[in-house]
Structure formats: structure tokens, C-alpha cells
Design a protein around this motif. Sequence first.
Motif, mmCIF file in Angstrom:
data_model
loop_
_atom_site.group_PDB
_atom_site.id
_atom_site.type_symbol
_atom_site.label_atom_id
_atom_site.label_comp_id
_atom_site.label_asym_id
_atom_site.label_seq_id
_atom_site.Cartn_x
_atom_site.Cartn_y
_atom_site.Cartn_z
ATOM 1 N N ILE A 69 0.778 -1.278 -0.081
ATOM 2 C CA ILE A 69 -0.011 0.052 -0.111
ATOM 3 C C ILE A 69 0.907 1.312 -0.032
ATOM 4 N N SER A 70 0.261 2.144 -0.824
ATOM 5 C CA SER A 70 1.147 3.370 -0.730
ATOM 6 C C SER A 70 0.139 4.545 -1.046
ATOM 7 N N ARG A 71 0.565 5.855 -0.632
ATOM 8 C CA ARG A 71 -0.182 7.001 -0.730
ATOM 9 C C ARG A 71 0.393 8.296 -1.502
ATOM 10 N N ASP A 72 0.002 9.179 -1.999
ATOM 11 C CA ASP A 72 0.579 10.331 -2.773
ATOM 12 C C ASP A 72 -0.302 11.350 -2.147
ATOM 13 N N ASN A 73 0.038 11.977 -1.066
ATOM 14 C CA ASN A 73 -0.923 13.110 -0.623
ATOM 15 C C ASN A 73 -0.903 14.482 -1.599
ATOM 16 N N ALA A 74 0.058 14.592 -2.304
ATOM 17 C CA ALA A 74 -0.041 15.911 -3.471
ATOM 18 C C ALA A 74 -1.204 15.359 -4.243
ATOM 19 N N LYS A 75 -1.524 14.168 -4.658
ATOM 20 C CA LYS A 75 -2.459 13.672 -5.798
ATOM 21 C C LYS A 75 -3.685 13.283 -5.121
ATOM 22 N N ASN A 76 -3.869 13.202 -3.716
ATOM 23 C CA ASN A 76 -5.091 12.420 -3.063
ATOM 24 C C ASN A 76 -5.131 11.156 -3.576
ATOM 25 N N THR A 77 -4.011 10.293 -3.575
ATOM 26 C CA THR A 77 -4.349 8.736 -3.977
ATOM 27 C C THR A 77 -3.832 7.942 -3.018
ATOM 28 N N VAL A 78 -4.258 6.824 -3.017
ATOM 29 C CA VAL A 78 -3.701 5.537 -2.293
ATOM 30 C C VAL A 78 -3.760 4.367 -3.217
ATOM 31 N N ASN A 79 -2.837 3.708 -3.273
ATOM 32 C CA ASN A 79 -2.766 2.564 -4.268
ATOM 33 C C ASN A 79 -2.430 1.316 -3.505
ATOM 34 N N LEU A 80 -2.824 0.537 -4.004
ATOM 35 C CA LEU A 80 -2.564 -1.047 -3.692
ATOM 36 C C LEU A 80 -2.084 -1.850 -4.669
ATOM 37 N N GLN A 81 -0.746 -2.116 -4.504
ATOM 38 C CA GLN A 81 0.087 -2.992 -5.595
ATOM 39 C C GLN A 81 -0.212 -4.599 -5.101
ATOM 40 N N MET A 82 -0.907 -5.287 -5.899
ATOM 41 C CA MET A 82 -1.275 -6.636 -5.558
ATOM 42 C C MET A 82 -0.313 -7.672 -6.455
ATOM 43 N N ASN A 83 0.615 -8.414 -6.051
ATOM 44 C CA ASN A 83 1.351 -9.297 -6.779
ATOM 45 C C ASN A 83 1.225 -10.692 -6.475
ATOM 46 N N ILE A 84 1.453 -11.542 -7.069
ATOM 47 C CA ILE A 84 1.567 -12.954 -6.587
ATOM 48 C C ILE A 84 -0.126 -13.334 -6.507
ATOM 49 N N LEU A 85 -0.965 -13.014 -7.193
ATOM 50 C CA LEU A 85 -2.462 -13.032 -6.848
ATOM 51 C C LEU A 85 -2.835 -14.563 -6.781
ATOM 52 N N LEU A 86 -3.557 -14.844 -5.727
ATOM 53 C CA LEU A 86 -4.229 -16.283 -5.634
ATOM 54 C C LEU A 86 -5.853 -16.106 -5.740
ATOM 55 N N PRO A 87 -6.293 -17.424 -6.106
ATOM 56 C CA PRO A 87 -7.786 -17.412 -6.451
ATOM 57 C C PRO A 87 -8.403 -17.072 -5.071
ATOM 58 N N ASP A 88 -7.842 -17.197 -3.846
ATOM 59 C CA ASP A 88 -8.352 -16.776 -2.609
ATOM 60 C C ASP A 88 -8.507 -15.251 -2.461
ATOM 61 N N ASP A 89 -7.683 -14.273 -3.291
ATOM 62 C CA ASP A 89 -7.817 -12.816 -3.229
ATOM 63 C C ASP A 89 -8.805 -12.247 -4.028
ATOM 64 N N THR A 90 -9.726 -13.224 -4.709
ATOM 65 C CA THR A 90 -11.021 -12.814 -5.339
ATOM 66 C C THR A 90 -12.015 -12.449 -4.485
ATOM 67 N N ALA A 91 -12.396 -11.140 -4.665
ATOM 68 C CA ALA A 91 -13.323 -10.058 -3.796
ATOM 69 C C ALA A 91 -13.316 -8.895 -4.490
ATOM 70 N N ILE A 92 -14.722 -8.243 -3.928
ATOM 71 C CA ILE A 92 -14.668 -7.074 -4.079
ATOM 72 C C ILE A 92 -13.641 -5.905 -3.263
ATOM 73 N N TYR A 93 -12.808 -5.081 -3.751
ATOM 74 C CA TYR A 93 -12.054 -4.321 -2.900
ATOM 75 C C TYR A 93 -12.489 -2.970 -2.613
ATOM 76 N N TYR A 94 -12.281 -2.657 -1.433
ATOM 77 C CA TYR A 94 -13.175 -1.359 -0.991
ATOM 78 C C TYR A 94 -11.999 -0.395 -0.512
ATOM 79 N N CYS A 95 -12.012 0.956 -1.056
ATOM 80 C CA CYS A 95 -11.119 1.827 -0.329
ATOM 81 C C CYS A 95 -11.756 2.451 0.736
#
Length: 123
Positions: A69-95
Motif C-alpha cells: 500500500i502507498s499514498r500520494d498526498n499531493a495527488k490525493n491517491t492511495v494505491n494497492l499493488q497486488m502481486n502473486i495473486l491467488l484465487p483466494d484474493d478474489t473479492a470486491i475491494y473497497y477503499c
Amino acid sequence: QVQLVESGGGLVQTGGSLRLSCAASGRTFGSYTMGWFRQAPGKEREFVAGISWTGGTSYADSVKGRFTISRDNAKNTVNLQMNILLPDDTAIYYCAARPRFGVPTDWRDYNYWGQGTQVTVSS
């Protein structure tokens, strides 16, 4: 009041990567704790990762070493980089956002929510 809009979800194969982004409105974004949660069908909403306004991070055990997870306060954004994804990661993701210090893992401690973005990992 903060409005959150997620983007970046999609369909990916096992082992693949996705990057979720959350754009926030409001001039006080820098003072908010931000979190990512997910909810799979028939399951409760669960904490994935969070980041405080000072940059401190917290992760669920199930995603440690794979998600960042990372954030850029100048751009008002937060990111989630997801690697090595697995079937158990399947879901609706909420900020989510909360105007207080600390990175709680209980979804009830967050005040503002996005509409969610679907992540599907095929096996």
C-alpha cells in the motif's frame, strides 16, 4: 466529507498482478488514515492493508509480502499493488478513510467508503 473512487480491478490469472487506485476528494486527505478492505461472496468484509497519514503501514497476514500500500498526498491517491495473486484474493475491494490516527483493522472504525472494485483471480 471525503468521497472515494476506486479503479484498477479486473480479471487476472493466478500469479499475476494488479494495481488498485483510490482517488479521494477533499483538501484534508493528508490527515486521513486510508485502508483497503475486501469482501468475498458469503464472507465478512476483511482488512487487507492500511496506511496512516505519516506513512506507517499495516497488512493482513494473508497478503504480507505480496501486497504493498502507498499514498500520494499531493495527488490525493492511495494505491494497492497486488502481486502473486491467488484465487483466494478474489473479492470486491473497497477503499476506506478515517479522519483519525492509527490503522485499525475493523471496518467499523472507518467513516468513508468507495463503491468497490471487483478483483477476480482465475486458477
